[in-house]
Design a protein around this motif. Structure first.
Motif, PDB file in Angstrom:
ATOM      1  N   THR A 249       0.828  -1.187   0.000  1.00 14.03           N
ATOM      2  CA  THR A 249       0.000   0.000   0.000  1.00 14.03           C
ATOM      3  C   THR A 249       0.863   1.238   0.000  1.00 14.03           C
ATOM      4  N   GLU A 250       0.402   2.254  -0.718  1.00 13.45           N
ATOM      5  CA  GLU A 250       1.093   3.534  -0.768  1.00 13.45           C
ATOM      6  C   GLU A 250       2.566   3.358  -1.145  1.00 13.45           C
ATOM      7  N   GLY A 291      -9.399   0.304  -1.344  1.00 14.24           N
ATOM      8  CA  GLY A 291      -9.888   1.670  -1.492  1.00 14.24           C
ATOM      9  C   GLY A 291      -9.624   2.548  -0.296  1.00 14.24           C
ATOM     10  N   SER A 292      -8.523   2.311   0.416  1.00 10.44           N
ATOM     11  CA  SER A 292      -8.231   3.073   1.634  1.00 10.44           C
ATOM     12  C   SER A 292      -6.724   3.079   1.893  1.00 10.44           C
ATOM     13  N   PRO A 293      -6.263   3.959   2.794  1.00 10.54           N
ATOM     14  CA  PRO A 293      -4.848   3.927   3.194  1.00 10.54           C
ATOM     15  C   PRO A 293      -4.582   2.993   4.372  1.00 10.54           C
TER      16      PRO A 293
END
Lengths: 382, 382
Positions: A249-250, A291-293
């Motif tokens: 993620t990220e 759909g999120s951090p």
């Protein structure tokens, strides 16, 4: 004939009808009931159990994968059982015992081949997805771990005793087996990034993590995070983390610190550690909320009644939940709205809203462990 | 009762049986037949058409989205029609005409709400997914474009005449409407990154692209690529590109150069242009091949018989195909093994292996345009 068939079909397919079974399969799932060797069939939209399939053998360590039409599940059990389950009729379509101790499997991207990774007798066996007839037997002289599907009718895996990684290509008339390289001592699990780009291998026999770029024409192992691994004896390792739970993620990999109450964040580009997050316990699964951090983390015994939510931008825990006794697995609705959490010793699956953290529902289950939604049929590397 | 039902059900569900319809829905899809206002139902696994649904109205510009169980499709037609289609019975379950000219829609992450974006009379209308009863009417005083679903029962869109972006939140008892900001003159389309993080808006009335970070507690518009847009008159713009086709790969956005035979690559972190790729024609759709470093591009008339494949690492075209006359759309199998390409003026859909570029099959279709597989049910921002 058509109108009659359609009429019968419509009668069967009314969602609220007393007559099961349901028809469309996009929002179904299976929960592994580990003690009873059964599968609970669940409906995501209704947040309900809609059936149970029994006779799966030893499911004390089990995983499964789905056919592209989301009709069949292929269940890999600890007893070497490979069971094909029909989600529509909620019954076993076929079951074989293909080894002495299997630890996982994968389905080819065209849905035609099922590969199974074995501890006993080791190696990988590949089966026809329709018939479960064996189509290839690839002895490894070693236990195989970290078996994943790779686009193009391919599978990759690693070997515990010999520290190698392999790719088998089934796109032609004959299987082509390629050694990807020597990856380090005793790989204990491996995982593929969601874009099928990087195959990451965790090591037990030495320190570090090995990455292989599968997009490269000549893939080769690269070692990074060279102090990663079990280093001190101050904390016993209660459970080896599942690398399937590594989140991406990220622009980061998120790894469980082995034996420590920490997450380790690694920059995906330069493979350098960028942060650590103190946690409630030893992380087992780290799963990115779609759909999120955020990533959600569960923990090894004895601190396994808790789940923590961590923001991948700040690397800080933002929420701590206690869903129940012995939290073994977390599965997100594919678009991330809710998370289903199995609490084995409370015999339930708890469903939370991922934005409000409200408990939406609970479903009774017998010693639930893994939760698998059919949407997995459309994802690579599972 | 159960054995009889199961027996009937099994009889109906044999994949090879003469008795349609099929049951599991994970590998189905719909092809828009634009001239006849019909939908061709296709089976990915069989690479075959298995039915046709007629009476959809004006589909000369149409898109659709799927319910979470992959049973229903919601079709947004140019005539303002919103049609609910049953994939199992291959029939229209419900049809309303909700506006004069609709241009697209989205389904909420829980599958309960359908939002439709309208040119005439403008604004956004939201409907109950079961009944198609209207649950909210949000006038905008403007044409709305770039409508996307956002996790948490939310939708975002932009307005053509007034240059604003909005977010509507349906997670509580009452809708909460928030203005995200002024985004620039005449936004013509917008798109959400696959992680629901960045909402990107293309401008027609001035230069540049606007990005809004939807993970931010106070989202605000940021302008970048300030020379992006139609600048010279040396090349007419034959077709406005679809931003839905912007690809996100290898940490980059890939944008179609407006009116030019070029792709523009932008670093996702710093929003700077990193490369341009000369192309065969004016790009329309740019779609990332799942599990690969490649994007596939089709082109505006009159150069629209061609598709090119570009490597996002080198930014070079690696393959040029000519699938047929008037290539309008490309849809990948969700794990990337093959791509389905519609050739409107050859009345066919061509299916290619994405690794070998071998033509695997062709399916007859009446002026096919958009191709939509049910796996879209599980993706955000479509």
């Amino acid at each position: 004939m058509r109108p009659l068939v359609t009429a019968i079909f419509l009668a069967l397919c009314q969602p609220a009808a007393a007559m099961d079974p349901c028809c469309a399969t996009g929002d179904l799932g299976l929960v592994v009931e580990r003690t009873t060797g059964s599968l609970l069939v669940v409906d995501r939209s209704d947040r309900a159990a809609i059936g149970r399939i029994q006779g799966l053998g030893d499911l004390s360590h089990a995983s499964l994968t789905y056919s592209p039409d989301e009709r069949y599940a292929y269940v890999f059990g600890r007893d070497g059982g490979l069971t094909k389950v029909d989600m529509l009729t909620r019954s076993i379509a076929k079951r074989i015992v293909q080894g002495g101790n299997s630890i996982g499997g994968a389905i080819s991207d065209d849905g035609r081949l099922i590969a199974v990774s074995n501890y006993d007798p080791g190696g990988v066996k590949v089966f026809d997805a329709d018939t479960l007839e064996m189509v290839a037997d690839v002895p490894a002289g070693a236990k195989t771990i970290g078996l994943v599907d790779v686009p193009g009718r391919r599978f990759a895996w690693s070997t515990w005793e010999t520290g190698e990684a392999f790719m088998a290509d089934f796109s032609g008339p004959e299987m082509v087996l390629t050694k990807l390289g020597d990856v380090g001592a005793n790989p204990f699990d491996a995982v593929l990034t969601e874009d099928a780009h990087i195959y990451l291998i965790g090591l037990f026999g030495e320190k570090g993590v090995t990455a292989i770029d599968l997009w490269d024409e000549r893939p080769k192992p690269v070692r990074f995070l060279k102090d990663y691994g079990k280093t001190d004896d101050d904390l016993p390792v209660y459970k080896m983390p599942h690398l399937q739970g590594w989140a991406f993620t990220e622009g980061q990999y998120v790894l469980p610190a082995i034996g420590r109450h920490e997450l380790i964040w690694v920059d995906r580009e330069n493979l350098q550690e960028v942060a650590r997050t103190p946690m409630h316990g030893q992380p087992v699964f780290i799963v990115a909320q779609p759909g999120s951090p955020f990533v959600w983390v569960n923990f090894a015994t004895p601190l396994n009644d808790t789940v923590q939510v961590v923001d991948s931008r700040t690397h800080e825990a933002v929420k701590t939940l206690t869903p129940g006794a012995a939290v073994l697995h977390m599965e997100f609705a594919p678009r991330g709205a809710e998370v289903w959490i199995s609490a084995r010793d409370d015999n339930k699956v708890a469903i939370y809203d991922t934005r409000t953290f409200e408990l939406l529902a609970e479903i009774a289950a017998d010693t639930p462990s893994g939760i698998f939604f059919t949407a997995r049929a459309h994802r690579t590397g599972l």
